[in-house]
Design an enzyme around this catalytic site. Sequence first.
Site, PDB file in Angstrom:
ATOM      1  N   ASP A  31      -8.139 -33.889  18.479  1.00  0.00           N
ATOM      2  CA  ASP A  31      -9.179 -33.740  17.447  1.00  0.00           C
ATOM      3  C   ASP A  31     -10.226 -32.695  17.779  1.00  0.00           C
ATOM      4  O   ASP A  31     -11.167 -32.499  17.017  1.00  0.00           O
ATOM      5  CB  ASP A  31      -9.876 -35.084  17.201  1.00  0.00           C
ATOM      6  CG  ASP A  31     -10.831 -35.456  18.326  1.00  0.00           C
ATOM      7  OD1 ASP A  31     -10.605 -34.992  19.458  1.00  0.00           O
ATOM      8  OD2 ASP A  31     -11.794 -36.186  18.070  1.00  0.00           O
ATOM      9  N   ASP A  60      -8.144 -28.585  21.584  1.00  0.00           N
ATOM     10  CA  ASP A  60      -6.758 -28.999  21.339  1.00  0.00           C
ATOM     11  C   ASP A  60      -6.011 -28.011  20.445  1.00  0.00           C
ATOM     12  O   ASP A  60      -4.786 -28.096  20.318  1.00  0.00           O
ATOM     13  CB  ASP A  60      -6.731 -30.381  20.656  1.00  0.00           C
ATOM     14  CG  ASP A  60      -7.304 -31.479  21.532  1.00  0.00           C
ATOM     15  OD1 ASP A  60      -7.041 -31.439  22.744  1.00  0.00           O
ATOM     16  OD2 ASP A  60      -8.006 -32.356  21.002  1.00  0.00           O
ATOM     17  N   ASP A 114      -4.542 -36.676  23.181  1.00  0.00           N
ATOM     18  CA  ASP A 114      -5.839 -36.464  23.803  1.00  0.00           C
ATOM     19  C   ASP A 114      -6.497 -37.840  23.926  1.00  0.00           C
ATOM     20  O   ASP A 114      -6.081 -38.793  23.259  1.00  0.00           O
ATOM     21  CB  ASP A 114      -6.663 -35.525  22.910  1.00  0.00           C
ATOM     22  CG  ASP A 114      -8.038 -35.234  23.478  1.00  0.00           C
ATOM     23  OD1 ASP A 114      -8.135 -35.111  24.708  1.00  0.00           O
ATOM     24  OD2 ASP A 114      -8.989 -35.153  22.691  1.00  0.00           O
TER      25      ASP A 114
END
Length: 722
Positions: free
Chosen positions: A611, A615, A412
């Site tokens: 995080d 996700d 990410d």
Amino acid sequence: MHGSEPHRHDHHAMHAPAAQPAAEGTVYTCPMHPQIRQPRPGACPICGMALEPVLPALDEDENPELADFRRRFRWTLPLTVLVFALAMFGHLLFPGGVPHQSLVELALSTPVVLWAGWPFFVRWGQSLLHLRPNMWTLIGSGVLAAWVYSVAATLAPGLFPQAFAAHGRIAVYFEAAAVIVSLTLLGQILELRARSQTSSAIKALLGLAPKTARRIDADGREEDVPLAHVHIGDALRVRPGEKVPVDGLVTEGDSSVDESMLTGEPLPVAKRPGDRVIGATINTSGSLVIRAEKVGSDTMLAQIVQMVAQAQRSRAPMQRLADVVAGYFVAAVVAIAVATLLAWGVYGPEPSWVYGFVNAVAVLIIACPCALGLATPMSIMAATGQAATRGILFRDAAAIEGLRKVDTLIVDKTGTLTEGKPAFRDVAAAPGFGADDVLRLAASIDQGSEHPLAHAIVREAQERALALAKPEAFESASGIGVRGSIQGQRIALGNTALMDADGVDWRVLATDAERLRGEGASVMYLAVDGRIAGLLAVADPVKATTPEALTALREDGLRVVMATGDGVTTARSVAARLGIDEVHGEVKPRDKLALVEQLQRGGKVVAMAGDGINDAPALAKADVGIAMGTGTDVAISSAHLALVKGDLRGIAAARAISVATVRNMRQNLAFAFVYNALGIPVAAGVLYPFTGQLLSPMLAALAMSLSSVSVIANALRLRAGR
């Protein structure tokens, strides 16, 4: 299958050595069979191994079983030495022979066998009662066979044929029975001491927590209170050199905090009002006042301890082969012992049945299923503890074993590649709207959002002293933005996917958006009552450690893919700076999940690092989900591995630990297999035709004891990072 056994097996604790009562709520488990859990010490009903606390206490006394075994060993060792010297060298020391030597040996060996060896016989009986053959089945049978035979030969020698005679009396093996008990006790003492070292990492973590906190009362009075008395919302002062008592938010003061004990980060981290601090870290310079946000079992330290303990008690996939072998092992050893007795008795040289008996006992004694059973659990315990001290938390043994196979890493952007603390960059208004109005409405709706980009917008509005309104309704459109209503107006704030979903034409601001994205900023559109009102740009700086981490990962053979909810232009701008050539922008949570599945279908072993809440599905689906510890609890609980620091360099370090641990487990399993493959035939006497030598049951006992200890000693090398 055994998870519900605490009540069924409570009676196993009744033979446990006396000790101070365990702390309330302590649960004991077996290192080889973690499904066995009971509320008091005892022996595992499956393998007979001493149970140990799931979570060690910082101030716990010495293992009561270790103290008991040491006492039995010390008191009976002189008797063992005497009976051994008399049996082996009596005819040399006393040329005329020792009167009633067999009776003397019986008197000397009986306390050793029946008192010192009593815990072994209890476990032997339990293994038969529960039809769970294990190492104690073999040891108990071997010792009992040697001792009972010798007692019969001493008290009723007429029952035995002359072929059993040696030195003018029926051969007895009291010394073998006594020495086997003493050596097994010694092996257990060494093993229990070594096993206690595997929990040293958890004890070190437990030792980090301060005992008290300095609370500031409503009237400004300060007092030291026990940590257990701190509640959420309490104001606490942390003076220079003191430990931060709990997780909290800095409300006053500036300082630097040493977080190395939890994150592995060597440099102190600057803290000022608005920054979060972690309990058990050390305030190095200035005085801070913090507001307690997480206390007790909710603190990061408590969660780390729980995660490490959970990982240490999990089963590695590699252990399955050893489990299958161990399931048939004891039966096979007993069969080999019987075959050895018969083969020597029928075909061996005189006294053939004596040779057969001695070799059968040696076979029973040398076989050690414990070495097989301990091969991977000890490696896992040592590795997870060592990793935790570096801010790397594995959820289970499968994650340690699987990480080294990963060849593709999906990352990410926000909070993973970047700081996750975005700064406001710009605001642009559409015709008919003012820039301050756009910022005010966006900040008002974002007050209920946890997203870092939202925090930057709210902070900018507060600095401009804009009057924020309370949202009348609020919903998170997961991964693409937020919706709500303010003062009767319908508000939508998010990326182009949200605008398209709501039928809002955002293209009037496309030129401004592309310019800002090209500079690496994230762009969010604001719609009011279905009309485009403006856009807001927030820039999130790349972490200083990210380029170094990506270089290390590529050198380690990983393909790095970026997947982010940010706009495609922003994502490409950041990726270009970092040398990432595969980028997916404006992805929703289900898109990240689909990307993981697509790569897996293509034969890739995928790790996902993220995080945020968005996700979590992809983290759970990935072969190894990696939560950046600076993120949300949801992400961390969905992951297989958490990096407390939230630094991608931790992934390279975790892979190195994974490789070292699997190598260590393979070494242990290979040693255990080879040890038994060679030891059992040697004990059975296969070398006798070539060397004329037999393996004494006493040497077999020494080899058996040292096999488990050597497996544990090899696993403990992982604590030094080797």
